[in-house]
Design a protein around this motif. Structure first.
Motif, mmCIF file in Angstrom:
data_model
loop_
_atom_site.group_PDB
_atom_site.id
_atom_site.type_symbol
_atom_site.label_atom_id
_atom_site.label_comp_id
_atom_site.label_asym_id
_atom_site.label_seq_id
_atom_site.Cartn_x
_atom_site.Cartn_y
_atom_site.Cartn_z
ATOM 1 N N VAL A 22 9.677 -39.286 -1.634
ATOM 2 C CA VAL A 22 10.207 -40.439 -1.706
ATOM 3 C C VAL A 22 11.681 -40.225 -1.661
ATOM 4 N N SER A 23 11.931 -39.283 -1.072
ATOM 5 C CA SER A 23 13.412 -38.762 -0.575
ATOM 6 C C SER A 23 14.102 -39.650 0.533
ATOM 7 N N ASN A 24 15.531 -40.114 0.080
ATOM 8 C CA ASN A 24 15.894 -40.947 1.089
ATOM 9 C C ASN A 24 16.141 -40.486 2.492
ATOM 10 N N ALA A 25 16.262 -39.141 2.638
ATOM 11 C CA ALA A 25 16.374 -38.517 3.835
ATOM 12 C C ALA A 25 15.355 -38.455 4.683
ATOM 13 N N VAL A 26 14.119 -38.216 3.911
ATOM 14 C CA VAL A 26 12.927 -38.092 4.516
ATOM 15 C C VAL A 26 12.405 -39.571 5.031
ATOM 16 N N ARG A 27 12.470 -40.574 4.120
ATOM 17 C CA ARG A 27 12.306 -41.961 4.422
ATOM 18 C C ARG A 27 13.201 -42.473 5.602
ATOM 19 N N GLU A 28 14.473 -42.080 5.781
ATOM 20 C CA GLU A 28 15.303 -42.307 6.731
ATOM 21 C C GLU A 28 14.732 -41.798 8.239
ATOM 22 N N GLY A 33 11.988 -45.231 15.528
ATOM 23 C CA GLY A 33 11.670 -44.112 16.549
ATOM 24 C C GLY A 33 12.916 -43.598 17.276
ATOM 25 N N GLU A 34 12.959 -43.545 18.702
ATOM 26 C CA GLU A 34 14.278 -43.239 19.157
ATOM 27 C C GLU A 34 14.878 -44.220 19.894
ATOM 28 N N PRO A 41 13.021 -48.173 6.556
ATOM 29 C CA PRO A 41 12.376 -46.982 5.702
ATOM 30 C C PRO A 41 11.068 -47.450 5.159
ATOM 31 N N PRO A 42 9.889 -46.729 5.174
ATOM 32 C CA PRO A 42 8.905 -46.818 4.327
ATOM 33 C C PRO A 42 9.308 -46.424 2.978
ATOM 34 N N ASP A 43 8.470 -46.776 1.893
ATOM 35 C CA ASP A 43 8.553 -46.529 0.441
ATOM 36 C C ASP A 43 8.431 -45.312 0.038
ATOM 37 N N ALA A 44 7.461 -44.393 1.041
ATOM 38 C CA ALA A 44 7.134 -42.728 0.822
ATOM 39 C C ALA A 44 6.494 -42.456 1.841
ATOM 40 N N VAL A 45 6.464 -41.152 2.276
ATOM 41 C CA VAL A 45 5.926 -40.592 3.304
ATOM 42 C C VAL A 45 4.986 -39.529 2.815
ATOM 43 N N VAL A 46 3.653 -39.405 3.518
ATOM 44 C CA VAL A 46 2.586 -38.718 3.034
ATOM 45 C C VAL A 46 2.045 -37.845 4.050
ATOM 46 N N TRP A 47 1.593 -36.527 4.037
ATOM 47 C CA TRP A 47 1.288 -35.542 5.140
ATOM 48 C C TRP A 47 0.047 -35.097 4.795
ATOM 49 N N PRO A 48 -1.209 -35.997 5.246
ATOM 50 C CA PRO A 48 -2.584 -35.764 5.184
ATOM 51 C C PRO A 48 -2.590 -34.369 6.156
ATOM 52 N N LEU A 49 -3.911 -33.593 5.495
ATOM 53 C CA LEU A 49 -4.342 -32.236 6.265
ATOM 54 C C LEU A 49 -5.601 -32.393 6.865
ATOM 55 N N ASP A 50 -6.432 -33.643 6.530
ATOM 56 C CA ASP A 50 -7.500 -33.737 7.072
ATOM 57 C C ASP A 50 -8.040 -35.072 7.458
ATOM 58 N N LYS A 51 -9.008 -35.458 7.993
ATOM 59 C CA LYS A 51 -9.593 -36.993 8.084
ATOM 60 C C LYS A 51 -9.830 -37.456 6.721
ATOM 61 N N PRO A 84 8.790 -52.652 8.310
ATOM 62 C CA PRO A 84 9.871 -53.849 7.534
ATOM 63 C C PRO A 84 9.298 -54.558 6.373
ATOM 64 N N PHE A 85 8.085 -54.021 6.030
ATOM 65 C CA PHE A 85 7.709 -54.411 4.609
ATOM 66 C C PHE A 85 7.496 -53.482 3.697
ATOM 67 N N GLY A 86 7.950 -52.146 4.047
ATOM 68 C CA GLY A 86 8.034 -50.829 3.293
ATOM 69 C C GLY A 86 6.521 -50.221 3.376
ATOM 70 N N GLY A 87 5.927 -49.755 2.333
ATOM 71 C CA GLY A 87 4.746 -49.147 2.233
ATOM 72 C C GLY A 87 4.802 -47.683 2.413
ATOM 73 N N ILE A 88 3.625 -47.102 2.730
ATOM 74 C CA ILE A 88 3.343 -45.666 2.859
ATOM 75 C C ILE A 88 3.317 -45.223 4.353
ATOM 76 N N CYS A 89 4.104 -44.293 4.752
ATOM 77 C CA CYS A 89 4.166 -43.770 6.034
ATOM 78 C C CYS A 89 3.173 -42.398 6.019
ATOM 79 N N ILE A 90 2.084 -42.604 7.099
ATOM 80 C CA ILE A 90 1.253 -41.370 7.024
ATOM 81 C C ILE A 90 1.700 -40.636 8.083
#
Ligand SMILES: Cc1cc2nc3c(=O)[nH]c(=O)nc-3n(C[C@H](O)[C@H](O)[C@H](O)COP(=O)(O)OP(=O)(O)OC[C@H]3O[C@@H](n4cnc5c(N)ncnc54)[C@H](O)[C@@H]3O)c2cc1C
Length: 211
Positions: A22-28, A33-34, A41-51, A84-90
């Motif tokens: 939930v760090s600002n730097a990661v959310r930013e 995109g480019e 920014p999303p509210d949080a970012v999560v890194w899944p490892l499998d399906k 635009p509505f926040g949420g979770i970035c996968i």
């Protein structure tokens, strides 16, 4: 932050610990995109490892009506990954394995987070290469989702011509497989082409069979 989002983030942190940020730097870093200067920014970012983790994250967000945004390399140009509505970035970048190479059939199975340059490095020596080149070192999942083309498309086609099968996690957490490795097939609805270019709006791609 809405209580539903807070609860989702708490549950994700319990499950995935330091693979949630939930760090600002990661959310930013995941906010644009480019091409689009506006930072959403999303509210949080999560890194899944499998399906299975992707499915579980989607089911959780769906149950709490929290938006999700899939993220590959963040190289897209039209605000695709903005929240635009926040949420979770996968962030799919840690699902980056080559699952199978079928050299005789000129196809391979990959996870979505592998980049096209890493795939071509892996294929070196097999007599095969992956031809779609949009310029950016994008992930294959992102390229499927934007139906990317590029400098070699006149000769080899775009992503629309090079995706044979997809495995996709749906919003409710169920897993769908569409398409076939058999080139001579006319069975059923053409869901591969519906999903190719759908920009993450129909599901999160968890595996791709490429020509
Ligand atoms: C310099 C430059 C030149 C380019 N030239 C071209 C060109 O000539 N032709 C062309 O077609 N494109 C071009 N592009 C755009 C390029 O196609 C995209 O940047 C690329 O396809 C996006 O891939 P990505 O991994 O960065 O995805 P991201 O930017 O991270 O995401 C793109 C979209 O895909 C979704 N997504 C990502 N992964 C998944 C997944 N696993 N499941 C479901 N949805 C997912 C995201 O939610 C988002 O909507 C160019 C880009 C750059 C930077």
């Amino acid at each position: 932050m809405k209580p539903a989002v807070e609860e989702v983030i708490r549950t994700l942190q319990d499950r995935y610990a330091d693979r949630v940020s939930v760090s600002n730097a990661v959310r930013e870093q995941h906010a644009r995109g480019e091409g689009l200067a506006t930072s959403l920014p999303p509210d949080a970012v999560v890194w899944p490892l499998d399906k299975h983790e992707v499915c579980a994250i989607l089911a959780l967000c769906n149950a709490h009506r929290v938006p999700v945004i899939a993220f590959g390399a963040g190289s897209s140009l039209e605000g695709h990954v903005s929240a635009p509505f926040g949420g979770i970035c996968i962030d799919m970048s840690r699902m980056n394995a080559v699952v199978q190479v079928n050299a005789e059939d000129s196809d391979c199975v990959v996870q979505p987070g592998i980049t096209r340059e890493d795939l071509n490095a892996y294929l070196k020596g097999t007599g095969l290469f992956f031809p779609v080149d949009p310029g950016a070192n994008a992930t294959i999942g992102g390229m499927v989702s934007t139906r990317a083309s590029g400098t070699t498309t006149i000769r080899y086609g775009s992503m629309a011509h090079n995706v044979q099968c997809l495995e996709v996690a749906m919003a409710d957490g169920s897993l769908l497989r569409v398409g076939s490795r058999a080139r001579k097939s006319s069975a059923g609805y053409d869901l591969v082409h519906l999903l190719t270019g759908s920009e993450g709006t129909l599901g999160v791609i968890t595996e791709i069979t490429l020509r």
